[in-house]
Design a protein around this motif. Sequence first.
Motif, short mmCIF file in Angstrom:
data_model
loop_
_atom_site.label_atom_id
_atom_site.label_comp_id
_atom_site.label_asym_id
_atom_site.label_seq_id
_atom_site.Cartn_x
_atom_site.Cartn_y
_atom_site.Cartn_z
N ILE A 69 -9.36 42.94 22.44
CA ILE A 69 -8.96 44.29 22.02
C ILE A 69 -7.55 44.58 22.49
CG2 ILE A 69 -9.39 46.76 22.39
CD1 ILE A 69 -12.39 46.11 22.41
N LYS A 70 -7.27 44.23 23.74
CA LYS A 70 -5.93 44.48 24.31
C LYS A 70 -4.87 43.69 23.56
CE LYS A 70 -4.10 45.29 28.85
NZ LYS A 70 -4.32 45.13 30.28
N ALA A 71 -5.20 42.46 23.14
CA ALA A 71 -4.25 41.63 22.41
C ALA A 71 -4.16 42.02 20.94
CB ALA A 71 -4.63 40.16 22.54
N GLY A 72 -5.10 42.83 20.47
CA GLY A 72 -5.09 43.24 19.07
C GLY A 72 -5.71 42.22 18.14
N THR A 73 -6.44 41.27 18.66
CA THR A 73 -7.05 40.23 17.83
C THR A 73 -8.55 40.45 17.60
OG1 THR A 73 -7.46 38.85 19.78
CG2 THR A 73 -5.39 38.50 18.59
N TYR A 74 -9.08 41.54 18.13
CA TYR A 74 -10.52 41.80 17.95
C TYR A 74 -10.72 42.43 16.59
CZ TYR A 74 -15.27 43.37 18.93
OH TYR A 74 -16.61 43.57 18.88
N ASP A 75 -11.48 41.76 15.74
CA ASP A 75 -11.67 42.24 14.37
C ASP A 75 -13.17 42.38 14.12
OD1 ASP A 75 -10.98 42.98 11.76
OD2 ASP A 75 -11.32 40.92 11.05
N VAL A 76 -13.53 43.53 13.62
CA VAL A 76 -14.93 43.79 13.30
C VAL A 76 -15.06 43.87 11.80
CG1 VAL A 76 -16.85 45.41 13.54
CG2 VAL A 76 -15.27 45.07 15.44
N SER A 77 -15.96 43.10 11.26
CA SER A 77 -16.21 43.12 9.83
C SER A 77 -16.97 44.40 9.47
CB SER A 77 -17.03 41.90 9.42
OG SER A 77 -17.54 42.06 8.13
N PRO A 78 -16.48 45.16 8.51
CA PRO A 78 -17.21 46.38 8.11
C PRO A 78 -18.62 46.08 7.61
CG PRO A 78 -15.01 46.35 7.14
CD PRO A 78 -15.24 45.02 7.78
N ASP A 79 -18.79 44.96 6.95
CA ASP A 79 -20.13 44.59 6.45
C ASP A 79 -21.09 44.31 7.61
OD1 ASP A 79 -19.28 44.85 3.83
OD2 ASP A 79 -18.68 42.73 3.70
N ASP A 80 -20.61 43.58 8.61
CA ASP A 80 -21.45 43.30 9.79
C ASP A 80 -21.81 44.60 10.52
OD1 ASP A 80 -21.37 40.61 9.26
OD2 ASP A 80 -19.77 40.19 10.72
N PHE A 81 -20.82 45.47 10.65
CA PHE A 81 -21.06 46.75 11.32
C PHE A 81 -22.11 47.57 10.57
CE2 PHE A 81 -20.13 51.29 11.77
CZ PHE A 81 -20.30 51.43 13.13
N ALA A 82 -21.97 47.66 9.24
CA ALA A 82 -22.92 48.42 8.43
C ALA A 82 -24.32 47.83 8.51
CB ALA A 82 -22.43 48.47 6.98
N GLU A 83 -24.39 46.51 8.48
CA GLU A 83 -25.70 45.85 8.54
C GLU A 83 -26.41 46.14 9.87
OE1 GLU A 83 -27.27 41.30 8.67
OE2 GLU A 83 -25.66 41.77 7.25
N LYS A 84 -25.68 46.04 10.97
CA LYS A 84 -26.28 46.32 12.29
C LYS A 84 -26.64 47.78 12.43
CE LYS A 84 -24.73 42.39 14.69
NZ LYS A 84 -24.95 41.75 15.91
N LEU A 85 -25.80 48.66 11.89
CA LEU A 85 -26.09 50.10 11.94
C LEU A 85 -27.36 50.42 11.19
CD1 LEU A 85 -25.11 52.91 12.84
CD2 LEU A 85 -23.89 53.06 10.67
N LEU A 86 -27.51 49.85 10.01
CA LEU A 86 -28.72 50.10 9.21
C LEU A 86 -29.96 49.51 9.88
CD1 LEU A 86 -27.37 49.57 5.60
CD2 LEU A 86 -28.07 51.72 6.68
N SER A 87 -29.82 48.36 10.52
CA SER A 87 -30.99 47.78 11.18
C SER A 87 -31.42 48.64 12.37
CB SER A 87 -30.71 46.35 11.63
OG SER A 87 -29.77 46.32 12.68
N GLN A 88 -30.45 49.25 13.06
CA GLN A 88 -30.79 50.15 14.18
C GLN A 88 -31.45 51.42 13.68
OE1 GLN A 88 -30.49 49.86 17.53
NE2 GLN A 88 -29.86 47.74 17.26
N VAL A 89 -30.94 51.98 12.61
CA VAL A 89 -31.50 53.21 12.04
C VAL A 89 -32.87 52.95 11.45
CG1 VAL A 89 -31.18 54.99 10.28
CG2 VAL A 89 -29.23 54.24 11.65
N GLY A 90 -33.04 51.79 10.85
CA GLY A 90 -34.32 51.44 10.24
C GLY A 90 -35.43 51.25 11.25
N SER A 91 -35.09 50.91 12.50
CA SER A 91 -36.11 50.67 13.51
C SER A 91 -36.51 51.96 14.22
CB SER A 91 -35.62 49.65 14.54
OG SER A 91 -34.51 50.16 15.26
N ILE A 92 -35.82 53.04 13.95
CA ILE A 92 -36.15 54.32 14.63
C ILE A 92 -37.29 54.98 13.99
CG2 ILE A 92 -35.32 56.64 15.15
CD1 ILE A 92 -32.58 55.50 15.55
#
Length: 92
Positions: A69-92
């Motif tokens: 993050i400090k070096a600016g090389t940390y990249d998060v895929s929006p698709d991966d983020f959305a998939e994990k978010l939906l899996s968390q919401v789906g388990s609630i």
Amino acid sequence: MRIEAYNQVAQLYQTSNNKNVTQSAKTNSMGRDEVQISSAGKDYHTAKAAVAEAADIREDLVADIKARIKAGTYDVSPDDFAEKLLSQVGSI
């Protein structure tokens, strides 16, 4: 009449107190209680103690992510983020 009622109540308390004394004397003379823990219970206790001693945060992974993050090389895929978010919401 009032004195008679008092005497009856006093007699009831005396009889119940005598019963409590004899019951407690009986339980004391019977012996000691014993508890036996199964091997599954012992294993559970050992596992619980091991988990309690383990660190909650994996410092090696956190340090790597912080450096990226400090070096600016940390990249998060929006698709991966959305998939994990939906899996968390789906388990609630």
